[in-house]
Design an enzyme around this catalytic site. Structure first.
Site, PDB file in Angstrom:
ATOM      1  N   CYS A   1       0.451 -70.959  37.642  1.00 20.57           N
ATOM      2  CA  CYS A   1       0.378 -69.951  36.579  1.00 20.57           C
ATOM      3  C   CYS A   1      -0.965 -69.223  36.605  1.00 20.57           C
ATOM      4  O   CYS A   1      -1.860 -69.531  37.392  1.00 20.57           O
ATOM      5  CB  CYS A   1       0.593 -70.616  35.228  1.00 20.57           C
ATOM      6  SG  CYS A   1      -0.804 -71.627  34.665  1.00 20.57           S
TER       7      CYS A   1
ATOM      8  N   ASN B   1       1.663 -90.734  32.232  1.00 20.29           N
ATOM      9  CA  ASN B   1       2.622 -91.510  33.019  1.00 20.29           C
ATOM     10  C   ASN B   1       2.924 -90.775  34.311  1.00 20.29           C
ATOM     11  O   ASN B   1       3.283 -89.603  34.296  1.00 20.29           O
ATOM     12  CB  ASN B   1       3.928 -91.694  32.239  1.00 20.29           C
ATOM     13  CG  ASN B   1       4.937 -92.543  32.981  1.00 20.29           C
ATOM     14  OD1 ASN B   1       4.802 -93.758  33.056  1.00 20.29           O
ATOM     15  ND2 ASN B   1       5.949 -91.896  33.540  1.00 20.29           N
ATOM     16  N   GLU B   2       2.742 -91.459  35.434  1.00 19.76           N
ATOM     17  CA  GLU B   2       3.142 -90.930  36.747  1.00 19.76           C
ATOM     18  C   GLU B   2       2.776 -89.454  36.933  1.00 19.76           C
ATOM     19  O   GLU B   2       3.635 -88.594  37.144  1.00 19.76           O
ATOM     20  CB  GLU B   2       4.649 -91.125  36.956  1.00 19.76           C
ATOM     21  CG  GLU B   2       5.058 -92.574  37.089  1.00 19.76           C
ATOM     22  CD  GLU B   2       6.533 -92.758  37.384  1.00 19.76           C
ATOM     23  OE1 GLU B   2       6.906 -93.823  37.929  1.00 19.76           O
ATOM     24  OE2 GLU B   2       7.322 -91.850  37.075  1.00 19.76           O
TER      25      GLU B   2
ATOM     26  N   CYS C   1      -3.957 -71.455  36.014  1.00 19.87           N
ATOM     27  CA  CYS C   1      -4.345 -72.179  37.229  1.00 19.87           C
ATOM     28  C   CYS C   1      -5.036 -71.252  38.223  1.00 19.87           C
ATOM     29  O   CYS C   1      -5.982 -71.655  38.901  1.00 19.87           O
ATOM     30  CB  CYS C   1      -3.115 -72.825  37.865  1.00 19.87           C
ATOM     31  SG  CYS C   1      -2.528 -74.283  36.962  1.00 19.87           S
TER      32      CYS C   1
ATOM     33  N   LYS D   1      19.852 -94.170  31.877  1.00 14.75           N
ATOM     34  CA  LYS D   1      20.719 -95.180  31.256  1.00 14.75           C
ATOM     35  C   LYS D   1      21.310 -96.157  32.259  1.00 14.75           C
ATOM     36  O   LYS D   1      21.783 -97.229  31.888  1.00 14.75           O
ATOM     37  CB  LYS D   1      21.824 -94.499  30.449  1.00 14.75           C
ATOM     38  CG  LYS D   1      22.810 -93.655  31.222  1.00 14.75           C
ATOM     39  CD  LYS D   1      23.849 -93.032  30.279  1.00 14.75           C
ATOM     40  CE  LYS D   1      24.817 -92.117  31.013  1.00 14.75           C
ATOM     41  NZ  LYS D   1      24.139 -90.877  31.481  1.00 14.75           N
ATOM     42  N   TYR D   2      21.285 -95.793  33.549  1.00 14.07           N
ATOM     43  CA  TYR D   2      21.784 -96.719  34.564  1.00 14.07           C
ATOM     44  C   TYR D   2      20.658 -97.327  35.398  1.00 14.07           C
ATOM     45  O   TYR D   2      20.906 -97.921  36.435  1.00 14.07           O
ATOM     46  CB  TYR D   2      22.807 -96.016  35.462  1.00 14.07           C
ATOM     47  CG  TYR D   2      24.038 -95.585  34.695  1.00 14.07           C
ATOM     48  CD1 TYR D   2      24.756 -96.498  33.931  1.00 14.07           C
ATOM     49  CD2 TYR D   2      24.461 -94.264  34.713  1.00 14.07           C
ATOM     50  CE1 TYR D   2      25.866 -96.110  33.205  1.00 14.07           C
ATOM     51  CE2 TYR D   2      25.575 -93.862  33.992  1.00 14.07           C
ATOM     52  CZ  TYR D   2      26.269 -94.791  33.239  1.00 14.07           C
ATOM     53  OH  TYR D   2      27.365 -94.392  32.507  1.00 14.07           O
TER      54      TYR D   2
ATOM     55  N   GLU E   1       5.345-101.035  37.157  1.00 12.10           N
ATOM     56  CA  GLU E   1       6.795-100.875  37.059  1.00 12.10           C
ATOM     57  C   GLU E   1       7.468-101.353  38.335  1.00 12.10           C
ATOM     58  O   GLU E   1       6.951-101.180  39.441  1.00 12.10           O
ATOM     59  CB  GLU E   1       7.186 -99.402  36.854  1.00 12.10           C
ATOM     60  CG  GLU E   1       6.829 -98.798  35.521  1.00 12.10           C
ATOM     61  CD  GLU E   1       7.355 -97.370  35.392  1.00 12.10           C
ATOM     62  OE1 GLU E   1       8.334 -97.010  36.112  1.00 12.10           O
ATOM     63  OE2 GLU E   1       6.805 -96.596  34.601  1.00 12.10           O
TER      64      GLU E   1
ATOM     65  N   CYS F   1       1.169 -76.555  39.541  1.00 15.28           N
ATOM     66  CA  CYS F   1       1.438 -75.364  38.734  1.00 15.28           C
ATOM     67  C   CYS F   1       0.771 -74.158  39.387  1.00 15.28           C
ATOM     68  O   CYS F   1      -0.299 -74.289  40.002  1.00 15.28           O
ATOM     69  CB  CYS F   1       0.907 -75.561  37.309  1.00 15.28           C
ATOM     70  SG  CYS F   1       1.157 -74.133  36.221  1.00 15.28           S
TER      71      CYS F   1
ATOM     72  N   CYS G   1       1.205 -77.569  32.141  1.00 17.65           N
ATOM     73  CA  CYS G   1       0.209 -77.005  33.045  1.00 17.65           C
ATOM     74  C   CYS G   1      -1.097 -77.779  32.889  1.00 17.65           C
ATOM     75  O   CYS G   1      -1.620 -77.887  31.779  1.00 17.65           O
ATOM     76  CB  CYS G   1      -0.019 -75.527  32.723  1.00 17.65           C
ATOM     77  SG  CYS G   1      -1.496 -74.843  33.515  1.00 17.65           S
TER      78      CYS G   1
ATOM     79  N   ARG H   1       9.998 -83.772  32.016  1.00 20.71           N
ATOM     80  CA  ARG H   1       8.722 -84.403  31.687  1.00 20.71           C
ATOM     81  C   ARG H   1       7.724 -83.969  32.748  1.00 20.71           C
ATOM     82  O   ARG H   1       8.089 -83.288  33.706  1.00 20.71           O
ATOM     83  CB  ARG H   1       8.858 -85.925  31.655  1.00 20.71           C
ATOM     84  CG  ARG H   1       9.273 -86.521  32.997  1.00 20.71           C
ATOM     85  CD  ARG H   1       9.301 -88.027  32.970  1.00 20.71           C
ATOM     86  NE  ARG H   1       9.471 -88.569  34.318  1.00 20.71           N
ATOM     87  CZ  ARG H   1       9.344 -89.835  34.636  1.00 20.71           C
ATOM     88  NH1 ARG H   1       9.038 -90.720  33.710  1.00 20.71           N
ATOM     89  NH2 ARG H   1       9.506 -90.244  35.879  1.00 20.71           N
TER      90      ARG H   1
END
Length: 680
Positions: free
Chosen positions: A157, A149-150, A160, A356-357, A307, A155, A115, A111
């Site tokens: 490239c 999100n966050e 950029c 998941k944990y 969060e 980058c 760019c 995630r």
């Protein structure tokens, strides 16, 4: 308040119903009611579900989720889902894929993998934000927009590189100005065409972590990347505001996250929100400092705790459980320091992939008969009792600490004098001493006005930006107390050394000049020898990391070095300047010095602690409508007692009148409002 639709401290967190079936949704609704959950953050990573192909959009599942939650009494923090682009986009438009610092083109995966200067990414992100705004603009359940999100990650490239050249033209105006700013005559780096400039990756100027041949180039690239990601946020912000001008917009920040200049970001956020994930061994004072920083991003405006985990995290080296009571304790620490929400990641645990944990309100067992759920439900009940009593209450401080992201970048890129120099940790040393005295402290930017403060501390202010030295001089001249430290006043805003002796532009107000800087080895110290007692300070203390070799130009030496060839040279100085004082601490002192030093300064400045409490019992105050709300937060494993004296308070959760000795249980919280409620 953030949104008048829900006039209480919001309680909830990230929810991913797309990972579950209808039977589970019904059970979630039942358990949300039991826990007092009233806000769900949804759609955070649903771009691929909403937009399965280039021209196809399907909002049916999101429609059903929002309607179902609202019917069940849960309001919506609606994310724009742009934190991870769909696989089809990466396949068809590879310009959305980042190039890493080693020059490698990313494949689809993870995630935050887009760019920030990809025309494709910006086009489709803006389009999705606009469609979401148009579709849900009138939905009564919509509380706030959550963009992406966050944000984070750089980058390197070709997109950029091209955008960086445009950014440089806008910032400097000419190639000659760029060459001067970067001192390119060093190592034959003179540029004769903007197209010759490439990003400072490990293929060009940088190697390892924060190691670079040219600090000016690397510093500007960090500024550019922070602004590029901010531009992506602003593109979505503008689309949302066109359609829903009265719905607040935020994105979740990450405390002292190093890559983005959050003071600049906060200017474009309606409310600051952030994700709080301390380790089990993170000092509680560091977490408190981070809350204060988030509050300070918008000059004291309340923020959102977007969060935290109800129990354990999944991505740290050692993911310990939060001990009984600690989730509640840390939640109220956020509220005590300015949060008007308590929210979690996540409401129900995922069953697959890398989170998941990660802890959740609803654990894998799937029912309410767990320690974590019981604790969450109790906090939910209490927030219902508190109602709007705390909303919009402010934290009032007479002490402030200056923090600056660009200063951090410049220090980390500085190529010396010591790898042990850690800017946030040096800032924390000063904050920690104030924290343990229960002295409320604002974390402020270099742009913040200083008028309302009596004490301003700017640790390791290596970079002096235009106007800051003048602001400090004016502050001290009218009676303020200013403190700065070793490795301050070295460079200007483009990282060129200010010649004429350190600390450069601060030399006048401090009344000193520094000749050399000695770097001490790990575990090595020098002695800070007091020249007589100064308040609570007397005798000898240890100094480490760096030692400035300074000369007096009107200042007085309060302490001198006790060892090495610079034994007897000033280690701590004070300069009378106008009606105030400017202090210089030429090394990194031990905790004993810090505690005595800050106590002495606070006493002289008339700054009083909120309350004298035993070690580990934090006292913080928010003020609303002229009345104080006192939070007693016990970080100890045993009960602690606060002496309230003869003042009368009301327990905000029980309604009891409290005075004298107030016991706070182990890992417990007591919230007191000023006055006797029975007389109201």
């Amino acid at each position: 308040m953030i949104n008048e639709k829900l006039p209480k401290i919001w309680y909830g967190g990230d929810y991913n119903p797309e990972q579950w079936d209808a039977e589970t949704w019904a059970e979630d609704a039942r358990m949300f009611k039991l826990a007092g959950i009233d806000v769900a953050t949804i759609n955070v990573f649903s771009w691929a579900l909403i937009q399965p192909s280039e021209e196809e959009y399907d909002f049916s599942a999101l429609d059903a989720t929002i309607d179902r939650l609202y019917k069940d009494g849960v309001y919506i923090c609606l994310a724009t889902a742009t934190g991870a682009h769909p696989a089809w986009m990466a396949k068809r438009y590879p310009d959305v894929l980042r190039v890493d610092k080693q020059g490698r083109k990313r494949k689809f995966g993870g995630r935050h993998n887009s760019c920030p200067n990809s025309p494709t990414y910006r086009k489709y992100a803006a389009r999705l934000a606009a469609k979401l705004a148009e579709r849900y603009k009138d939905h009564p359940g919509l509380l706030i927009w959550h963009v992406s999100n966050e944000y984070g990650g750089y980058c390197y490239c070709d997109n950029c590189a091209a955008a960086f050249r445009v950014w440089l033209k806008r910032r400097y105006g000419s190639l000659d100005a760029v060459n001067r700013a970067w001192n390119t005559r060093f190592w034959g780096h003179t540029f004769y065409d903007f197209d010759e400039i490439v990003p400072p990756s490990e293929l060009s100027e940088e190697w390892g972590h924060n190691r670079t041949n040219f600090q000016g180039i690397s510093l500007d690239y960090r500024r550019f990347q922070s602004e590029s990601l901010l531009d992506c946020y602003k593109i979505e912000y503008d689309e949302l505001k066109k359609v829903t001008p009265n719905v607040p917009v935020t994105t979740n920040l990450m405390g002292f996250y190093p890559e983005l200049d959050y003071f600049e970001w906060a200017k474009h956020m309606d409310v600051v929100s952030w994700d709080n994930y301390p380790s089990i061994d993170t000092p509680v004072s560091f977490t408190a400092m981070t809350h204060d920083l988030m509050r300070g991003l918008k000059s004291g405006q309340p923020f959102m705790l977007m969060e935290q985990t109800p129990s354990q995290q999944n991505w740290q080296a050692y993911n310990a459980l939060k001990r009984p009571g600690v989730m509640r304790l840390w939640s109220y620490q956020a509220v005590a320091r300015g949060a008007d929400t308590v929210m979690f990641f996540q409401l129900r645990r995922s069953i697959g992939a890398c989170e998941k944990y990660h802890g959740a309100v609803i654990e894998h067992v799937g029912h309410e008969h767990t320690r974590v759920f019981r604790e969450c439900a109790e906090v939910g009940r209490e927030l219902g009792v508190l109602g709007d009593a705390i909303l919009d209450a402010r934290v009032e401080s007479k002490a402030a600490i200056v923090y600056d992201w660009e200063n951090r970048w410049a220090i980390e890129l500085s190529s010396g004098p010591s790898v042990a120099l850690n800017y946030p940790e040096e800032v924390h040393k000063y904050y920690e001493a104030l924290f343990h005295m229960n002295v409320q402290t604002d974390m402020i930017s270099v742009e913040e006005a200083l008028d309302k403060y009596s004490l301003v501390i700017a640790p390791v202010m290596y970079m002096i930006k235009p106007g800051f030295a003048d602001k400090v001089e004016a502050f001290v001249n009218r009676g303020g107390t200013f403190v700065t430290t070793f490795f301050s006043g070295i460079v200007n805003e483009i990282d060129l050394v200010t010649c004429g002796g350190y600390p450069g532009e601060l030399r006048k107000v401090l009344g000193i000049w520094a000749e050399e800087i000695d770097a001490l080895l790990p575990g090595q110290t020098n002695k800070i020898v007091m020249n007589g007692a100064v308040g609570a300070l007397n005798g000898e203390y240890d100094g480490s990391i760096l030692c400035d070799l300074i000369h007096l130009e009107g200042a007085e030496a309060i302490a001198t070095y006790g060892e090495d060839f610079y034994k007897g040279m000033p280690a701590v100085t004070v300069n009378k300047y106008g009606e105030g004082e400017a202090w210089y601490v030429a090394t990194s002192p031990d905790k004993a010095f810090m505690q005595g030093f800050l106590k002495n300064l606070c006493d002289k400045a008339g700054i009083r602690p909120i309350l004298d409490t035993p070690e580990g019992l934090e006292a913080t105050v928010r003020t609303k409508d002229g009345k104080r709300i006192l939070f007693l937060l016990n970080h100890n494993k045993t009960a602690s007692v606060a002496d309230m004296g003869e003042s009368v308070w009301t327990d905000a959760l029980t309604g009891e009148t409290r005075r004298g000795a107030v016991e706070v249980p182990a890992h417990g919280v007591v919230i007191l409002t000023e006055g006797d409620a029975s007389h109201v």
